[in-house]
Design an enzyme around this catalytic site. Structure first.
Site, PDB file in Angstrom:
ATOM      1  CB  CYS A  90      -0.921   0.017   1.215  1.00 10.60           C
ATOM      2  SG  CYS A  90      -2.153  -1.289   1.240  1.00 10.60           S
ATOM      3  CB  SER A  91       3.504   2.350   2.309  1.00  7.99           C
ATOM      4  OG  SER A  91       2.616   2.354   3.388  1.00  7.99           O
TER       5      SER A  91
END
Length: 191
Positions: free
Chosen positions: A80-81
């Protein structure tokens, strides 16, 4: 525990269909049934939270015209990051996608911190919304049992293209957490 050991050694007769036997433990995290959100489905009217519990947001009410809803399993997870959400933030076609929302099964404070870590000045215009009890995620039938890794049920990774409150395209990861189907290039096109 003793009974479990006895049954684990039990051999099923060949006449028992394979689907009646338990899946191997390694498949439990990635096992996924077919998603039920489909093209032409309406966006569910469920309150989400933006930056604090008191700031309620309903995507169904807020989304006018074109939009994109991106679901993530966990804020601050490596995929996600590092790739999934940054891909959208940095994509030149994002401005043509309409209103963009990232929804995670996290509390609003975590989602707020996640937003600041990726887009501190909110130049992208993406709104980061918390679905702490997975109500929105369940309404889309995009929940999976992530307790083994994340400690609670989570959202499958997905991207929904929306127009006038209806889903026009569905991009759901078949293994729940990968970044292929819902990657920006598959959703907004390559640059």
């Amino acid at each position: 525990m003793f009974a479990t050991r006895q049954f684990s050694r039990l051999r099923l007769p060949r006449s028992i269909p394979v689907f009646l036997s338990a899946p191997p433990p390694s498949r439990n995290f990635h096992a996924s049934r077919v998603n039920s959100v489909q093209v032409n489905d309406a966006i569910p009217n469920v309150d989400l939270m933006e930056t604090s519990p008191g700031n309620k947001v309903s995507i169904a009410k807020e989304l006018k015209g074109k939009g994109l809803i991106i679901g993530i399993p966990a804020a601050f997870s490596p995929s996600c990051s590092n790739s999934h959400i940054p891909g959208y933030i940095n994509h030149p076609g994002l401005k043509d996608a309409g209103q963009v929302f990232v929804v995670g099964v996290n509390d609003p404070f975590v989602m707020g911190a996640f937003a600041k870590s990726l887009d501190a000045d909110n130049k992208s215009g993406i709104r980061f919304l918390a679905d702490p009890h997975a109500a929105f995620t369940k309404a889309l039938d995009l929940e999976f049992d992530g307790t083994a890794i994340f400690g609670q049920p989570r959202s499958k990774r997905y991207a929904l293209v929306v127009e006038d409150g209806k889903v026009t395209k569905v991009h759901v990861e078949p293994d729940n957490t990968g970044v292929k189907e819902s990657a920006v290039d598959n959703v907004l096109g390559r640059t």
